[in-house]
Design a protein around this motif. Structure first.
Motif, PDB file in Angstrom:
ATOM      1  N   HIS A 281     -15.072 -13.864  32.761  1.00 31.43           N
ATOM      2  CA  HIS A 281     -15.532 -12.928  33.520  1.00 31.43           C
ATOM      3  C   HIS A 281     -16.925 -12.595  32.406  1.00 31.43           C
ATOM      4  N   PRO A 282     -17.929 -13.622  32.740  1.00 34.57           N
ATOM      5  CA  PRO A 282     -18.815 -13.326  32.508  1.00 34.57           C
ATOM      6  C   PRO A 282     -19.914 -12.562  33.058  1.00 34.57           C
ATOM      7  N   SER A 288     -18.043 -11.223  27.506  1.00 38.60           N
ATOM      8  CA  SER A 288     -19.358 -12.037  27.210  1.00 38.60           C
ATOM      9  C   SER A 288     -20.588 -11.245  27.310  1.00 38.60           C
ATOM     10  N   GLY A 289     -21.281 -12.064  25.689  1.00 37.86           N
ATOM     11  CA  GLY A 289     -23.089 -12.059  25.591  1.00 37.86           C
ATOM     12  C   GLY A 289     -22.502 -11.926  23.959  1.00 37.86           C
ATOM     13  N   ASP A 290     -23.347 -11.737  23.589  1.00 37.69           N
ATOM     14  CA  ASP A 290     -23.569 -11.895  22.118  1.00 37.69           C
ATOM     15  C   ASP A 290     -23.051 -10.309  20.930  1.00 37.69           C
ATOM     16  N   ALA A 294     -18.082  -7.684  22.118  1.00 34.24           N
ATOM     17  CA  ALA A 294     -17.172  -9.134  22.789  1.00 34.24           C
ATOM     18  C   ALA A 294     -16.928 -10.340  21.876  1.00 34.24           C
ATOM     19  N   GLU A 295     -17.837 -10.517  20.946  1.00 37.18           N
ATOM     20  CA  GLU A 295     -17.121 -11.657  19.804  1.00 37.18           C
ATOM     21  C   GLU A 295     -16.002 -11.121  19.739  1.00 37.18           C
ATOM     22  N   SER A 296     -15.307 -10.145  19.129  1.00 33.40           N
ATOM     23  CA  SER A 296     -14.514  -9.779  18.775  1.00 33.40           C
ATOM     24  C   SER A 296     -13.129  -9.774  19.647  1.00 33.40           C
ATOM     25  N   ASN A 297     -13.634  -9.518  20.870  1.00 29.85           N
ATOM     26  CA  ASN A 297     -12.801  -9.258  21.918  1.00 29.85           C
ATOM     27  C   ASN A 297     -12.389 -10.705  22.442  1.00 29.85           C
TER      28      ASN A 297
END
Lengths: 404, 211
Positions: A281-282, A288-290, A294-297
């Motif tokens: 899902h970009p 997605s993203g920085d 988003a990173e923990s997901n």
């Protein structure tokens, strides 16, 4: 107007039983799979059907829909009744031990036994996904189904058949309880929820500790346990004969089953998972993203897929699993209940397992040419298409020869 | 003649092109970059996908049906049947990941040999992601020498910046048209279509060119 929401094919004999069954029938089916200890609850279940479902009479619009929808559901519910047993027994046998042979393709017994239930579980899975899709119906219908849903969910002992019937029409966004219930992760008896959740969540924590460990930790641990119990392994079929090759356990070992060799093989699959999780899902900030969120997901999706791949060596990771996993995690992570949201990763893992258990044979390469494999599934799909839309079928299969 | 060129049956030749290569090398991005000029991030391909592009090369109007396949090994049993009848095969690798390059000879060239039904089919080696020059691990020279070994075309490109993307499909199409047997295949498909078009044109009274 509501009638339009039920496409004609849904009313075909494939989905519903030929003779529409009254709701009590479906409650019997639910009852029959319950252990005898729960028979005492029968009165509660029957009562739930006899008494009016909604305190306030629903708007007349929903009335015409009632008969077809209950007939559709009594059919699928009774099938699911048999299915649930299988699911729960898989759960018990597979996750009890980490060396999980059952999911491995080399053992056909386990895989083929679930085959007969594939379609029904897929249908249940579809129901669960309806949770994340806001019902595109009129407000009146939303309210009445919301009422029915809340009422059903507030029962001490939830009637799964009834819940599925309500959910089949699509239900509004809300907490993850519905998804976990519909997938059979939570038992219908509310009283069991806290203990069940605590048990499963600690089990997942355990999986993570065990399976996301690096090889040097494993060898160290193995040497320790080898010293303790030095029993010969008689029944091993050359598969997972880990305990007898302590001497081969070093990074340069050429022994195929060496922990280190497995580690390097796993690295490949882990890299694949990482690549795919990053592009799941970009278009959504949630995935997605920085951002740290988003990173923990992404990290959670990655952990779930790695744990699943390691517990199921016959399936490992197949592209597309990320797409099945993502909506489940999204729903559970957005649970208004903080405690549930925090444990979304663990809960999602078990829901994912439940969902996949219905069609996991399709993922197993060794079953590709068998009647339960992906080729046979595609052939069945093609036959269904031929039956329902011959023109499209002809275009795909004959004019453009999409398949050989 | 005066039409926009978007009419779906308005072409001289029709070719089938296949994109193969490891997962994540940018096959779908390359295709989307070519078709719609978009350079967004894409989700992994599951199974197969295809897109159609109409464009003019060497004075000929071409219809390219480009099949995009999933790179993961698990999908090879399914994707193998899509090699059939392809006039062009693009083997894609990522210049920042050596394994995707070595897999071209270890895996993908063998797949082509096994499943391609077309003896004369044109192959093209494409090194993608040249926009990430600082991360490059496979040199242009290595690419060229492997292409020579396979006897196929070679190009480096970037789906993100669109550098060489159009050129890649143009060169492939030109090469296909140089081979008489492939040209023949492309035009028989085209002819059949023109025939159909003519029949259709007979029924309604002339005058409308776009329907």
């Amino acid at each position: 107007m509501v009638k339009k929401r039920v496409p004609d094919w849904l009313n075909s004999s494939l989905w519903s039983s030929p003779q529409p069954q009254p709701p009590p029938q479906s409650s019997d089916a639910v009852e029959s799979r319950d252990p005898p200890a729960r028979a005492a609850d029968k009165s509660a279940v029957v009562e739930s059907i006899v008494e009016p479902r909604v305190p306030v009479p629903p708007p007349p619009v929903t009335r015409p829909v009632e008969p077809p929808s209950s007939s559709v559901h009594s059919g699928s519910t009774s099938v699911k009744g048999e299915n649930s047993d299988l699911l729960s027994c898989h759960n018990g046998s597979n996750y009890g031990n980490n060396n999980n042979h059952n999911y491995n393709s080399e053992e056909d017994n386990g895989s083929s036994s679930t085959n007969s239930t594939t379609a029904s579980t897929a249908a249940v899975g579809a129901n669960a996904f309806a949770v994340s899709v806001p019902a595109a119906s009129s407000l009146a219908v939303d309210i009445s189904s919301q009422d029915q849903l809340l009422q059903e969910l507030s029962r001490k002992f939830i009637n799964m058949g009834e819940l599925r019937r309500i959910a089949s029409q699509g239900i509004p966004d809300g907490d993850g309880v519905r998804a976990t219930l519909l997938l059979g992760y939570l038992p219908p008896d509310r009283a069991l929820w806290p203990s069940e959740l605590a048990k499963k969540r600690s089990q997942y924590k355990h999986f993570k500790e065990e399976l996301l460990m690096n090889p040097s930790d494993i060898t160290r641990k193995m040497e320790k346990s080898n010293l303790e119990n030095n029993k010969p392994d008689g029944e091993d079929k050359g598969f997972l004969s880990r305990s007898e090759i302590t001497h081969g356990e070093h990074p340069l070992s050429l022994v195929k089953s060496s922990i280190w060799n497995q580690f390097f093989q796993e690295t490949e699959i882990i890299e694949q998972i990482e690549r795919d999780v990053k592009r799941t899902h970009p278009d959504m900030h949630f995935f997605s993203g920085d951002s740290a969120f988003a990173e923990s997901n992404q990290e959670a999706l990655k952990n779930i897929l790695i744990v699943f791949a390691k517990l199921n060596p016959g399936i490992r990771y197949v592209q597309g699993m990320n797409e099945i996993l993502a909506p489940l995690f999204y729903v559970l992570k957005n649970d208004p209940n903080e405690e549930n949201a925090v444990s979304a990763e663990a809960d999602t893992f078990f829901c994912f397992v439940e969902l996949l258990s219905g069609f996991r044979d399709n993922f197993v390469k060794q079953l590709d040419n068998s009647v339960v494999g992906i080729r046979a599934t595609i052939t069945r799909l093609s036959q269904l298409l031929k039956e329902h839309d011959k023109e499209l079928w002809r275009h795909l299969e004959i004019t453009t020869k999409v398949r050989s | 003649m005066g039409s926009s060129g978007q009419g779906q049956s308005n072409f001289d030749l029709s070719f089938k092109i296949l994109l193969i290569g490891d997962s994540g090398v940018g096959k779908s991005s390359l295709l989307v970059s070519f078709i719609s000029n978009a350079v967004d991030d894409l989700a992994p391909t599951i199974g197969v996908d295809f897109k159609i592009k109409l464009f003019t090369v060497g004075g000929k109007k071409l219809k390219l049906t480009i099949w995009d396949t999933a790179g993961q090994e698990r999908f090879r049993t399914l994707t193998s049947s899509y090699y059939r009848g392809a006039q062009g095969i693009v083997l894609v690798y990522d210049v920042t990941r050596r394994d995707t390059f070595t897999n071209l000879s270890d895996v993908w060239a063998k797949e082509v040999e096994l499943y391609s039904t077309n003896q004369d089919c044109i192959k093209m080696l494409v090194g993608n992601k040249v926009d990430r020059e600082s991360e490059r691990v496979v040199s242009r020279e290595e690419g060229i020498s492997l292409a020579k070994e396979f006897g196929c075309l070679y190009l480096e490109c970037s789906a993100r910046t669109r550098e060489n993307v159009e050129r890649c499909f143009e060169e492939l199409a030109l090469k296909i048209m140089e081979v008489p047997s492939l040209l023949e295949e492309g035009s028989t498909v085209g002819k059949r279509n023109i025939l159909k078009q003519k029949q259709e044109q007979h029924t309604p009274p002339a005058g409308s060119c776009c329907s």
